[in-house]
Design a protein around this motif. Structure first.
Motif, PDB file in Angstrom:
ATOM      1  N   PRO A  60       0.799  -1.225   0.000  1.00 36.64           N
ATOM      2  CA  PRO A  60       0.000   0.000   0.000  1.00 36.64           C
ATOM      3  C   PRO A  60       0.839   1.286   0.000  1.00 36.64           C
ATOM      4  CG  PRO A  60      -0.859  -1.550   1.614  1.00 36.64           C
ATOM      5  CD  PRO A  60       0.479  -2.076   1.157  1.00 36.64           C
ATOM      6  N   VAL A  61       2.139   1.163   0.188  1.00 35.16           N
ATOM      7  CA  VAL A  61       3.046   2.313   0.091  1.00 35.16           C
ATOM      8  C   VAL A  61       3.627   2.399  -1.319  1.00 35.16           C
ATOM      9  CG1 VAL A  61       5.217   3.310   0.934  1.00 35.16           C
ATOM     10  CG2 VAL A  61       3.633   2.210   2.546  1.00 35.16           C
ATOM     11  N   VAL A  62       4.142   1.267  -1.808  1.00 40.30           N
ATOM     12  CA  VAL A  62       4.791   1.231  -3.126  1.00 40.30           C
ATOM     13  C   VAL A  62       3.816   1.625  -4.233  1.00 40.30           C
ATOM     14  CG1 VAL A  62       5.870  -0.279  -4.844  1.00 40.30           C
ATOM     15  CG2 VAL A  62       6.526  -0.466  -2.446  1.00 40.30           C
ATOM     16  N   GLY A  63       2.594   1.089  -4.204  1.00 40.04           N
ATOM     17  CA  GLY A  63       1.620   1.371  -5.256  1.00 40.04           C
ATOM     18  C   GLY A  63       1.299   2.853  -5.405  1.00 40.04           C
ATOM     19  N   PRO A  64       0.859   3.520  -4.332  1.00 41.53           N
ATOM     20  CA  PRO A  64       0.584   4.955  -4.445  1.00 41.53           C
ATOM     21  C   PRO A  64       1.831   5.786  -4.774  1.00 41.53           C
ATOM     22  CG  PRO A  64      -0.589   4.048  -2.581  1.00 41.53           C
ATOM     23  CD  PRO A  64       0.339   2.967  -3.091  1.00 41.53           C
ATOM     24  N   ASP A  65       2.997   5.374  -4.256  1.00 41.15           N
ATOM     25  CA  ASP A  65       4.235   6.073  -4.626  1.00 41.15           C
ATOM     26  C   ASP A  65       4.444   6.003  -6.140  1.00 41.15           C
ATOM     27  OD1 ASP A  65       4.748   6.658  -1.969  1.00 41.15           O
ATOM     28  OD2 ASP A  65       6.460   5.278  -1.781  1.00 41.15           O
ATOM     29  N   PHE A  66       4.214   4.822  -6.705  1.00 39.18           N
ATOM     30  CA  PHE A  66       4.357   4.663  -8.152  1.00 39.18           C
ATOM     31  C   PHE A  66       3.338   5.517  -8.894  1.00 39.18           C
ATOM     32  CE2 PHE A  66       2.828   2.622 -12.064  1.00 39.18           C
ATOM     33  CZ  PHE A  66       3.939   2.861 -12.850  1.00 39.18           C
ATOM     34  N   GLU A  67       2.102   5.511  -8.434  1.00 40.80           N
ATOM     35  CA  GLU A  67       1.065   6.302  -9.097  1.00 40.80           C
ATOM     36  C   GLU A  67       1.449   7.780  -9.155  1.00 40.80           C
ATOM     37  OE1 GLU A  67      -2.937   5.662  -7.717  1.00 40.80           O
ATOM     38  OE2 GLU A  67      -2.550   3.521  -7.444  1.00 40.80           O
ATOM     39  N   ARG A  68       1.963   8.313  -8.043  1.00 40.50           N
ATOM     40  CA  ARG A  68       2.393   9.723  -8.038  1.00 40.50           C
ATOM     41  C   ARG A  68       3.560   9.924  -9.002  1.00 40.50           C
ATOM     42  NH1 ARG A  68       0.939   8.976  -2.800  1.00 40.50           N
ATOM     43  NH2 ARG A  68       3.015   8.340  -2.125  1.00 40.50           N
ATOM     44  N   HIS A  69       4.525   9.015  -8.956  1.00 44.60           N
ATOM     45  CA  HIS A  69       5.709   9.095  -9.814  1.00 44.60           C
ATOM     46  C   HIS A  69       5.331   9.059 -11.301  1.00 44.60           C
ATOM     47  CE1 HIS A  69       9.752   8.165 -11.330  1.00 44.60           C
ATOM     48  NE2 HIS A  69       9.192   7.172 -11.994  1.00 44.60           N
ATOM     49  N   ALA A  70       4.397   8.176 -11.639  1.00 48.27           N
ATOM     50  CA  ALA A  70       4.035   7.956 -13.047  1.00 48.27           C
ATOM     51  C   ALA A  70       2.867   8.836 -13.511  1.00 48.27           C
ATOM     52  CB  ALA A  70       3.684   6.484 -13.264  1.00 48.27           C
ATOM     53  N   GLY A  71       2.293   9.610 -12.608  1.00 47.88           N
ATOM     54  CA  GLY A  71       1.161  10.455 -12.999  1.00 47.88           C
ATOM     55  C   GLY A  71      -0.110   9.664 -13.268  1.00 47.88           C
ATOM     56  N   ILE A  72      -0.277   8.533 -12.591  1.00 52.78           N
ATOM     57  CA  ILE A  72      -1.484   7.714 -12.760  1.00 52.78           C
ATOM     58  C   ILE A  72      -2.644   8.422 -12.067  1.00 52.78           C
ATOM     59  CG2 ILE A  72      -2.573   5.481 -12.256  1.00 52.78           C
ATOM     60  CD1 ILE A  72      -0.158   5.260 -14.162  1.00 52.78           C
ATOM     61  N   ARG A  73      -3.727   8.577 -12.795  1.00 51.54           N
ATOM     62  CA  ARG A  73      -4.915   9.208 -12.234  1.00 51.54           C
ATOM     63  C   ARG A  73      -6.047   8.193 -12.203  1.00 51.54           C
ATOM     64  NH1 ARG A  73      -5.952  14.351 -15.510  1.00 51.54           N
ATOM     65  NH2 ARG A  73      -7.576  14.565 -13.935  1.00 51.54           N
ATOM     66  N   PRO A  74      -6.562   7.900 -11.002  1.00 45.31           N
ATOM     67  CA  PRO A  74      -7.675   6.947 -10.903  1.00 45.31           C
ATOM     68  C   PRO A  74      -8.895   7.441 -11.670  1.00 45.31           C
ATOM     69  CG  PRO A  74      -6.820   7.507  -8.725  1.00 45.31           C
ATOM     70  CD  PRO A  74      -6.175   8.432  -9.709  1.00 45.31           C
ATOM     71  N   SER A  75      -9.674   6.503 -12.176  1.00 43.40           N
ATOM     72  CA  SER A  75     -10.939   6.792 -12.846  1.00 43.40           C
ATOM     73  C   SER A  75     -12.023   5.958 -12.166  1.00 43.40           C
ATOM     74  CB  SER A  75     -10.864   6.410 -14.325  1.00 43.40           C
ATOM     75  OG  SER A  75      -9.883   7.160 -14.977  1.00 43.40           O
ATOM     76  N   ARG A  76     -13.256   6.282 -12.456  1.00 43.90           N
ATOM     77  CA  ARG A  76     -14.379   5.508 -11.909  1.00 43.90           C
ATOM     78  C   ARG A  76     -15.096   4.769 -13.030  1.00 43.90           C
ATOM     79  NH1 ARG A  76     -16.252   5.398  -7.051  1.00 43.90           N
ATOM     80  NH2 ARG A  76     -15.402   6.838  -5.541  1.00 43.90           N
ATOM     81  N   VAL A  77     -15.438   3.539 -12.725  1.00 44.24           N
ATOM     82  CA  VAL A  77     -16.327   2.761 -13.576  1.00 44.24           C
ATOM     83  C   VAL A  77     -17.441   2.308 -12.644  1.00 44.24           C
ATOM     84  CG1 VAL A  77     -16.608   0.713 -14.998  1.00 44.24           C
ATOM     85  CG2 VAL A  77     -14.458   2.005 -15.108  1.00 44.24           C
ATOM     86  N   GLY A  78     -18.611   2.881 -12.824  1.00 50.05           N
ATOM     87  CA  GLY A  78     -19.684   2.643 -11.864  1.00 50.05           C
ATOM     88  C   GLY A  78     -19.244   3.187 -10.520  1.00 50.05           C
ATOM     89  N   GLY A  79     -19.321   2.366  -9.496  1.00 51.61           N
ATOM     90  CA  GLY A  79     -18.888   2.776  -8.167  1.00 51.61           C
ATOM     91  C   GLY A  79     -17.457   2.406  -7.847  1.00 51.61           C
ATOM     92  N   ALA A  80     -16.756   1.799  -8.796  1.00 47.53           N
ATOM     93  CA  ALA A  80     -15.404   1.299  -8.525  1.00 47.53           C
ATOM     94  C   ALA A  80     -14.340   2.287  -8.973  1.00 47.53           C
ATOM     95  CB  ALA A  80     -15.187  -0.032  -9.237  1.00 47.53           C
ATOM     96  N   VAL A  81     -13.395   2.547  -8.087  1.00 47.98           N
ATOM     97  CA  VAL A  81     -12.212   3.323  -8.453  1.00 47.98           C
ATOM     98  C   VAL A  81     -11.272   2.377  -9.196  1.00 47.98           C
ATOM     99  CG1 VAL A  81     -10.219   4.597  -7.581  1.00 47.98           C
ATOM    100  CG2 VAL A  81     -12.448   4.860  -6.483  1.00 47.98           C
ATOM    101  N   CYS A  82     -10.803   2.813 -10.367  1.00 49.64           N
ATOM    102  CA  CYS A  82      -9.962   1.969 -11.220  1.00 49.64           C
ATOM    103  C   CYS A  82      -8.632   2.653 -11.505  1.00 49.64           C
ATOM    104  CB  CYS A  82     -10.673   1.680 -12.543  1.00 49.64           C
ATOM    105  SG  CYS A  82     -12.264   0.859 -12.327  1.00 49.64           S
TER     106      CYS A  82
END
Length: 108
Positions: A60-82
């Motif tokens: 749970p630390v590595v994943g969000p760190d990577f998302e910030r580093h790579a500029g990953i922006r979550p999206s929603r499909v229905g009620g799910a964050v993707c």
């Protein structure tokens, strides 16, 4: 090969690909796994080294760190964050980051 991981409604604590990443770190946390196997008609227990369980510690630390580093922006499909994660970039980032976290644990 340009593969991606799609997380649908789950966080990186459920991103089992990070177990593969951990198998690539120079000093992984290892544990012995035991499982039954039939050899010559007899059931025996086999032991093998494997990466340890994360138990919501570092993934749970590595994943969000990577998302910030790579500029990953979550999206929603229905009620799910993707989240759609490019595998090669995740591996390149996560191997040294995970090793850093594991080394910090070992120093404690």
């Amino acid at each position: 090969m340009g593969a991606h991981i799609l997380l649908i409604g789950v966080g990186h604590n459920r991103n089992s690909f990070l177990h593969y990443v951990e198998s690539l770190v120079p000093r992984p946390r290892l544990r012995v796994r035991r499982f039954p196997m039939e050899l010559a008609g007899e059931r025996v227990w086999i032991e093998t080294p494997d990466v340890g369980n994360d138990n919501d510690t570092h993934f749970p630390v590595v994943g969000p760190d990577f998302e910030r580093h790579a500029g990953i922006r979550p999206s929603r499909v229905g009620g799910a964050v993707c989240r759609l994660l490019p595998v090669p970039a995740l591996v390149d980032f996560a191997v040294p980051r995970l090793q850093e976290l594991l080394d910090t644990d070992a120093a404690r």
